[in-house]
Design a protein around this motif. Structure first.
Motif, short mmCIF file in Angstrom:
data_model
loop_
_atom_site.label_atom_id
_atom_site.label_comp_id
_atom_site.label_asym_id
_atom_site.label_seq_id
_atom_site.Cartn_x
_atom_site.Cartn_y
_atom_site.Cartn_z
N SER A 100 0.80 -1.23 0.00
CA SER A 100 0.00 0.00 0.00
C SER A 100 0.83 1.27 0.00
N LEU B 228 -7.37 1.43 -2.83
CA LEU B 228 -6.60 2.67 -2.76
C LEU B 228 -6.78 3.50 -4.03
N GLU B 229 -6.92 2.82 -5.16
CA GLU B 229 -7.14 3.55 -6.41
C GLU B 229 -8.50 4.24 -6.40
N GLY C 175 -8.45 7.45 -4.53
CA GLY C 175 -7.44 8.36 -5.05
C GLY C 175 -7.71 9.83 -4.77
N ARG D 11 -6.78 10.44 -1.17
CA ARG D 11 -5.64 9.64 -0.70
C ARG D 11 -4.86 10.39 0.40
#
Length: 691
Positions: A472, A675-676, A679, A682
């Motif tokens: 990650s 996680l994408e 984004g 983030r």
């Protein structure tokens, strides 16, 4: 084994408000030493470990039951390529170059393993009738089968920089192994001796055929010398020509003749001089030193003395003086006559010596002329003599060598011998059954561990803290302990912060509390949302414990359920009539939907009926965040980003995002996909919590 140094803090004296204004000072950082990770990995992959271990154990057990003990025996040979020279007196061993002897020693290894040696051993020991070598069912060619089996059981090696060769043989019997090894050495020595005798016979036959040719060649060379000498009249004696010997002899005689001529000439000259000048008695030369001359000279001297004496005393006319003078004249006349005779004799000797000298000179000149005429013939004669001498030397060498080989054929000139005969082995060699079984267990264990590691590396599922951090790129805020509960029991929210202050839930909760910090303004509460890659109860549990910790340290806390399917609402014993869905749909206000937990004094906002859909950030800010400014902190139990479209909206409206992952359940690609999806927010993601 997991050892955790829990978060401890030191509170400064004073009011709680002062403590809220600044973050806590940490006495020690959380340190996690994962000593049980390997054990957990093996427990996860026990099938991959046990399957090859069982298979290899069974295979090694079967092999151990089938294997038979082997007995090996070794015989040591000295395979010295140098031969004993018993015929020649100059040496006892024929010395060869180092490269040749090394190659010969290596050749001995090949000879010992050759089919000719082993075939004779098979016939000698009856191995073509031995079931161990030909099998239970006799083949069509038992000798060939036995030879093939024996070749596989024979090992030959040579010690470095020596002629010592070890020949090892293994069979199922100790006595048989020693017997076959000794048989190989005996057959090798016999074959080597027979080979040398056969080679000597062939060499003798070849030399015998050449001796006849060389004899004819010598006779022809000597005949050519004799014919050429006779044709050119080159007669010789004692190794040289007669003419040359005559020249040498005449030369010596000529030197002697010249000396005699010179001597005769000197004597003749002395006599002539004596005749011309009468000399005194003392001046008489050697040439006139005869007894007669000496006597006459003595009489002449006496007569002259008497004459002079008488003439002095008596006078010249005295008869005695006259008689004395007459006697002097008579002696003088006799002396002149003797000198004349000596002169004639000296002259005759001189003439004879000169004639002999001239004769020898003429003879020498003639012989020299003849020798000069024979010069060209002598050159050719010497060439023929050298050729004849070379042919004689070669013929003599071949004849002597043929006789030596003839005498050597019946003598064993080999220097090879047995240093140490083979003896029966006292114990079997090779792998024992226990070693085979242990090797199978070790091999199965190594193979199983390799498969486990390979599966662990190639599997996309994440297990450890380091794996999550690497995949990650976010810090891991903590690792939660697995709660023990019955498989069919319903999960329940537990306030570990108050019940078990030393638990991992309490440590992680306080770490997140300090990481996110208190509210920055009284016009807005500090909002933290917990999201998870896949549905997990641990997300709700850590969110609830953070709410309990915040309620104890900061004051009023609102705990919101934003996950209709997997939030904490389903765990409540009594579900409220209104929830987040009603607040966002404006069916009721936040004050009416919030209920207070009496035990923890936390405000609870359930999920409500119908779901929240995908609310906008403005709607969340207006309907939830703005009315919740009366709370010090808002903690949201959020949904999964990949399963619920509301996750991104909720995360965008919050100050901090905590992502909860499940060890052994979260895959690398799912974490990266989540996680994408996050984004745009983030920067708000503070880290991961591994459940």
């Amino acid at each position: 084994m997991s050892i955790v140094t829990h978060h401890r803090w030191e509170e400064a004296p004073g009011a709680r408000d002062a403590d809220r204004a600044s973050p806590r000072g940490w006495a020690a950082e959380a340190i996690t030493i994962d000593l049980r990770g390997g054990g957990r990995m093996l427990a996860r992959r026990k099938g991959w470990l046990l399957a090859p271990l069982a298979l290899c154990t069974l295979a090694s057990l079967a092999g151990a039951m089938l294997v038979k003990p082997r007995f090996a025996s070794t015989v040591q040979l000295l395979a010295d390529p140098r031969e004993l020279q018993v015929v020649r007196p100059d040496a006892t061993l024929r010395v060869q170059a180092a490269e040749l002897t090394s190659n010969d020693a290596e050749t001995a290894l090949g000879v010992l393993r050759s089919a000719s040696i082993l075939g004779k051993v098979v016939a000698r020991e009856g191995l073509d009738r031995d079931p161990e070598f030909i099998g239970a069912k006799p083949p069509s060619e038992p000798a060939l089968a036995a030879l093939t089996a024996l070749e596989k059981r024979v090992a030959v090696k040579r010690a470095e920089k020596s002629f010592v060769v070890d020949v090892s043989v293994w069979t199922l019997g100790a006595e048989k192994s020693a017997r076959i090894a000794n048989a190989i050495s005996a057959v090798y020595l016999q074959e080597e001796a027979a080979g040398k005798v056969e080679a000597a016979k062939r060499a003798g036959q070849a030399l015998a055929s050449r001796i006849g040719e060389l004899s004819v060649r010598v006779q022809e060379a000597e005949r050519a010398v004799a014919e050429y000498r006779s044709r050119n009249e080159l007669v010789g004696a004692n190794g040289s020509l007669v003419a040359e010997q005559q020249i040498a002899e005449i030369s010596k005689q000529l030197v002697t003749a010249r000396a005699r001529t010179a001597d005769a000439r000197a004597r003749f000259d002395q006599v002539q001089q004596l005749r011309r000048q009468p000399l005194a008695m003392g001046d008489l030369p050697d040439a006139a030193g005869s007894p007669v001359i000496t006597q006459l000279r003595a009489r002449y001297a006496d007569a002259s003395r008497i004459d002079a004496d008488l003439a002095t005393r008596l006078g010249p006319r005295h008869p005695d003086v006259i008689a004395a003078a007459a006697q002097v004249k008579d002696v003088r006349r006799q002396l002149d006559g003797e000198l004349a005779r000596l002169a004639r004799s000296a002259e005759a000797d001189y003439e004879r010596a000169r004639s002999a000298e001239e004769s020898l000179g003429r003879t020498l000149d003639r012989l020299k002329a003849v020798s000069n005429d024979n010069g060209e013939a002598m050159v050719r004669l010497r060439e023929l003599e050298r050729q004849a001498e070379a042919s004689r030397a070669i013929y003599a060498t071949f004849l002597q060598r043929a006789k030596e080989i003839s005498e050597q054929q019946g003598i064993d000139t080999s220097n090879s011998r047995v240093i140490s005969p083979a003896i029966p082995a006292q114990a079997p060699t090779g792998l024992s059954r226990s070693m085979i079984l242990a090797g199978g267990l070790m091999g199965g264990l190594v193979l199983g561990l390799a498969l486990v590691l390979t599966r662990e590396i190639t599997d996309g599922t994440l297990y450890g803290k380091a794996q999550f951090a690497t995949a990650s790129g976010l810090p891991v805020l903590g690792v939660l302990e697995q709660e023990r509960r019955r498989s069919r029991s319903r999960p329940a929210l537990r306030a570990h912060v108050s019940e078990h202050p030393a638990s991992s839930f309490a440590a992680v909760a306080y770490r997140i509390l300090d990481l996110t910090g208190p509210r920055q303004s009284r016009m807005a509460a500090r909002t933290v949302v917990f999201l998870s890659v896949e549905p997990t109860f641990q997300r709700t549990q850590i969110a609830f414990n953070l709410a309990v910790a915040a309620a104890r340290d900061e004051g009023r806390v609102l705990f919101v359920d934003a996950d209709q399917a997997n939030g904490f609402t389903r765990l409540l014993s009594e579900r409220p009539d209104q929830g987040l869905a009603d607040v966002l749909s404006r069916r009721c206000s936040l004050d009416r939907a919030v209920v207070v937990d009496e035990a923890t004094e936390i405000g609870i906002l359930a999920a409500g009926e119908g779901g929240i859909g995908r609310p906008s950030a403005d709607l969340l800010a207006a309907a939830l965040m703005a009315p919740a400014r009366g709370f010090d902190r808002v903690i949201i139990d959020g949904p999964c980003p990949g399963l619920d479209p509301a996750a991104l909206s909720v995360a965008a409206s919050c100050d901090d995002v905590i992502l909860v992952v499940a060890a052994g359940a979260t895959r690398r690609e799912n974490l990266q996909d989540a996680l994408e999806l996050l984004g745009p927010v983030r920067a708000k993601v503070r880290g991961l919590v591994v459940a």
